[in-house]
Design an enzyme around this catalytic site. Structure first.
Site, PDB file in Angstrom:
ATOM      1  N   CYS A 116      41.733  52.318  15.829  1.00 19.53           N
ATOM      2  CA  CYS A 116      42.187  51.950  14.471  1.00 19.53           C
ATOM      3  C   CYS A 116      43.532  52.572  14.115  1.00 19.53           C
ATOM      4  O   CYS A 116      44.186  52.141  13.164  1.00 19.53           O
ATOM      5  CB  CYS A 116      41.145  52.341  13.437  1.00 19.53           C
ATOM      6  SG  CYS A 116      39.558  51.591  13.737  1.00 19.53           S
ATOM      7  N   HIS A 253      44.327  52.685   6.458  1.00 12.59           N
ATOM      8  CA  HIS A 253      43.497  51.869   7.350  1.00 12.59           C
ATOM      9  C   HIS A 253      42.305  51.362   6.549  1.00 12.59           C
ATOM     10  O   HIS A 253      41.693  52.111   5.785  1.00 12.59           O
ATOM     11  CB  HIS A 253      43.038  52.709   8.545  1.00 12.59           C
ATOM     12  CG  HIS A 253      41.966  52.028   9.341  1.00 12.59           C
ATOM     13  ND1 HIS A 253      42.122  50.749   9.825  1.00 12.59           N
ATOM     14  CD2 HIS A 253      40.718  52.429   9.706  1.00 12.59           C
ATOM     15  CE1 HIS A 253      41.015  50.399  10.469  1.00 12.59           C
ATOM     16  NE2 HIS A 253      40.157  51.398  10.417  1.00 12.59           N
ATOM     17  N   ASN A 283      36.864  45.584   8.620  1.00 13.75           N
ATOM     18  CA  ASN A 283      37.654  46.544   9.411  1.00 13.75           C
ATOM     19  C   ASN A 283      38.199  45.815  10.634  1.00 13.75           C
ATOM     20  O   ASN A 283      37.439  45.425  11.513  1.00 13.75           O
ATOM     21  CB  ASN A 283      36.753  47.714   9.819  1.00 13.75           C
ATOM     22  CG  ASN A 283      37.493  48.766  10.628  1.00 13.75           C
ATOM     23  OD1 ASN A 283      38.613  48.552  11.079  1.00 13.75           O
ATOM     24  ND2 ASN A 283      36.857  49.893  10.835  1.00 13.75           N
TER      25      ASN A 283
HETATM   26  N1  ACO Z   1      21.990  46.549   5.953  1.00 13.37           N
HETATM   27  C1  ACO Z   1      20.917  47.183   5.412  1.00 13.37           C
HETATM   28  N2  ACO Z   1      20.548  48.403   5.793  1.00 13.37           N
HETATM   29  C2  ACO Z   1      21.286  49.019   6.729  1.00 13.37           C
HETATM   30  C3  ACO Z   1      22.416  48.429   7.321  1.00 13.37           C
HETATM   31  C4  ACO Z   1      22.751  47.130   6.902  1.00 13.37           C
HETATM   32  N3  ACO Z   1      23.797  46.469   7.405  1.00 13.37           N
HETATM   33  N4  ACO Z   1      22.952  49.278   8.207  1.00 13.37           N
HETATM   34  C5  ACO Z   1      22.194  50.387   8.182  1.00 13.37           C
HETATM   35  N5  ACO Z   1      21.186  50.228   7.293  1.00 13.37           N
HETATM   36  C6  ACO Z   1      20.141  51.170   6.937  1.00 13.37           C
HETATM   37  C7  ACO Z   1      19.961  52.224   7.983  1.00 13.37           C
HETATM   38  O1  ACO Z   1      19.100  51.756   9.010  1.00 13.37           O
HETATM   39  C8  ACO Z   1      19.315  53.344   7.176  1.00 13.37           C
HETATM   40  O2  ACO Z   1      17.962  53.041   7.004  1.00 13.37           O
HETATM   41  P1  ACO Z   1      16.828  54.216   7.114  1.00 13.37           P
HETATM   42  O3  ACO Z   1      17.205  55.181   6.019  1.00 13.37           O
HETATM   43  O4  ACO Z   1      15.562  53.471   6.898  1.00 13.37           O
HETATM   44  O5  ACO Z   1      17.028  54.777   8.482  1.00 13.37           O
HETATM   45  C9  ACO Z   1      19.963  53.197   5.808  1.00 13.37           C
HETATM   46  O6  ACO Z   1      20.531  51.882   5.767  1.00 13.37           O
HETATM   47  C10 ACO Z   1      21.057  54.194   5.522  1.00 13.37           C
HETATM   48  O7  ACO Z   1      21.916  54.216   6.627  1.00 13.37           O
HETATM   49  P2  ACO Z   1      23.096  55.218   6.671  1.00 13.37           P
HETATM   50  O8  ACO Z   1      23.710  55.138   8.010  1.00 13.37           O
HETATM   51  O9  ACO Z   1      22.622  56.527   6.155  1.00 13.37           O
HETATM   52  O10 ACO Z   1      24.061  54.587   5.590  1.00 13.37           O
HETATM   53  P3  ACO Z   1      25.401  55.174   5.077  1.00 13.37           P
HETATM   54  O11 ACO Z   1      25.326  55.387   3.639  1.00 13.37           O
HETATM   55  O12 ACO Z   1      25.897  56.294   5.931  1.00 13.37           O
HETATM   56  O13 ACO Z   1      26.382  53.952   5.303  1.00 13.37           O
HETATM   57  C11 ACO Z   1      28.090  53.211   6.810  1.00 13.37           C
HETATM   58  C12 ACO Z   1      26.603  53.446   6.599  1.00 13.37           C
HETATM   59  C13 ACO Z   1      28.531  52.120   5.850  1.00 13.37           C
HETATM   60  C14 ACO Z   1      28.348  52.746   8.240  1.00 13.37           C
HETATM   61  C15 ACO Z   1      28.833  54.511   6.502  1.00 13.37           C
HETATM   62  O14 ACO Z   1      28.281  55.560   7.247  1.00 13.37           O
HETATM   63  C16 ACO Z   1      30.279  54.407   6.776  1.00 13.37           C
HETATM   64  O15 ACO Z   1      30.997  53.702   6.096  1.00 13.37           O
HETATM   65  N6  ACO Z   1      30.788  55.139   7.744  1.00 13.37           N
HETATM   66  C17 ACO Z   1      32.180  55.085   8.075  1.00 13.37           C
HETATM   67  C18 ACO Z   1      32.270  54.402   9.298  1.00 13.37           C
HETATM   68  C19 ACO Z   1      33.308  53.345   9.321  1.00 13.37           C
HETATM   69  O16 ACO Z   1      33.829  52.857   8.361  1.00 13.37           O
HETATM   70  N7  ACO Z   1      33.564  52.996  10.538  1.00 13.37           N
HETATM   71  C20 ACO Z   1      34.464  51.994  10.818  1.00 13.37           C
HETATM   72  C21 ACO Z   1      35.055  52.258  12.114  1.00 13.37           C
HETATM   73  S1  ACO Z   1      35.862  53.757  12.123  1.00 13.37           S
HETATM   74  C22 ACO Z   1      37.257  53.566  11.415  1.00 13.37           C
HETATM   75  O17 ACO Z   1      37.700  52.474  11.304  1.00 13.37           O
HETATM   76  C23 ACO Z   1      37.892  54.752  10.929  1.00 13.37           C
END
Ligand code: ACO
Length: 326
Positions: A116, A253, A283
């Site tokens: 990224c 980004h 993204n």
């Molecule tokens: N729909 C519904 N539920 C979901 C989904 C979905 N698409 N994806 C995960 N869940 C569930 C999980 O299974 C989990 O369930 P559980 O509690 O029963 O196990 C629950 O939702 C919570 O999951 P978390 O991973 O704790 O959710 P979080 O609040 O951390 O959000 C996310 C997840 C959006 C990926 C977040 O961690 C994030 O934004 N991280 C940054 C990563 C990012 O943006 N990466 C992009 C690439 S890196 C970059 O570009 C810099």
């Protein structure tokens, strides 16, 4: 003392026709518009057709940038494509693009893989070549077809990514060597390979001769993304000799609106000055910043003399920033 600075003289972009909404995704995996919107700010993303390649998106974005810059293809002295989704393992997508654009024979062409942060890395390489006087005009592209390395059965990742390409033309011009000059005033790049396992493709040419799918420890990425994006801005502002209060626009980004919000708060920059496209692009990795730049230019928001701060963070981990005055 006069110096050469890279002027941003044109931008272009290309998004695939197909739009995939959160509601569409909720028919494919166990998710909902509400979950995706509140956690990421993403509403829809563009998805490339099976026969639509990273080089095709790059080509369309380049044509638009060349037209906007009012130059000819033959004026380009160097082409660099930032991508993690090249057409082929080799040669570089940039070489294919150079052929399609009918650049001058011998024009150097290369890809860079910094995930990224790829566009920030590519810009630093091109900017340094321009400042050294090796070249005058560079075509710098961020382009991805991430849909092709997305596991469409994995709700943890498939809701996050999209496809697209952005292109910028940089051209050297003599400046006074002051922080009020136009052009790129600073670039800064970083990496920390200790974070390799938090965001990666589970396959590779040397590993198992496949391209693999994206895997991510979302919480870990989220935590590290915020200070990295802040550092990318703060360090490049320092090099440029300007303050955050001088910045007219911040182009981060585009990974997640919650990350962007937190970074803006830490930088104490008003969200009115922050360019957000993640809602309709998702993204797009290396493409996200040049896509955001080109789309915002097209809307007529940027004005001559505006100071833009840019920062990116991605797999590796890699991160960095750019400061440019239009
Ligand atoms: N729909 C519904 N539920 C979901 C989904 C979905 N698409 N994806 C995960 N869940 C569930 C999980 O299974 C989990 O369930 P559980 O509690 O029963 O196990 C629950 O939702 C919570 O999951 P978390 O991973 O704790 O959710 P979080 O609040 O951390 O959000 C996310 C997840 C959006 C990926 C977040 O961690 C994030 O934004 N991280 C940054 C990563 C990012 O943006 N990466 C992009 C690439 S890196 C970059 O570009 C810099």
């Amino acid at each position: 003392m006069t110096v050469i600075r890279s002027q941003l003289i044109g931008t272009g972009y290309k998004l695939p026709e197909k739009v995939l909404t959160n509601d569409d995704l909720s028919k494919m995996v166990d998710t909902s518009d509400e979950w995706i919107s509140t956690r990421t700010g993403i509403k829809s993303r563009h998805i490339a057709a099976q026969d639509e390649l990273t080089s095709d998106l790059s080509y369309e974005a380049s044509l638009m940038a060349i037209k906007n810059a009012k130059i000819q293809n033959q004026d380009i002295d160097f082409v660099i494509v930032a991508t993690v989704t090249p057409d082929n393992t080799f040669p570089a997508t940039a070489a294919k693009l150079a052929k399609k654009l009918e650049l001058k024979p011998g024009t150097p062409a290369m890809d860079v893989n910094a995930a990224c942060s790829g566009f920030v890395y590519a810009t630093q390489i091109a900017d340094n070549m321009i400042r050294l006087g090796e070249i005058k005009t560079a075509l710098v592209i961020g382009a991805e077809t991430l849909s092709k390395i997305t596991d469409w059965t994995d709700r943890n990742t498939c809701v996050l990514f999209g496809d697209g390409a952005g292109a910028v033309i940089l051209q050297g011009a003599e400046c006074e060597g002051k922080n009020t000059d136009t052009g790129i005033l600073a670039t800064k790049i970083y990496a920390d390979g200790n974070q390799y396992e938090h965001l990666y493709s589970d396959s590779g040419v040397s590993l198992n001769q496949k391209a693999g799918f994206i895997h991510m420890d979302g919480k870990e990425v989220f935590k590290i993304a915020i200070p990295s994006l802040v550092q990318g801005v703060e360090e490049s502002l320092k090099i440029a000799g300007v303050q955050i209060s001088d910045v007219d626009w911040y182009v981060p980004h585009q990974a997640n609106l919650r990350i962007i919000d937190s970074v803006a708060k830490k930088l104490e920059i008003d969200m009115d000055k922050v360019i957000v496209t993640v809602d309709h692009h998702g993204n797009t990795s290396a493409a996200s910043i040049p896509l955001a730049l080109a789309e915002t230019f097209e809307k007529g928001k940027f004005k001559k003399g505006d100071l833009i701060a840019i920062s990116a963070m991605g797999a590796g981990f890699t991160w960095g920033g750019i400061v440019v005055r239009l």
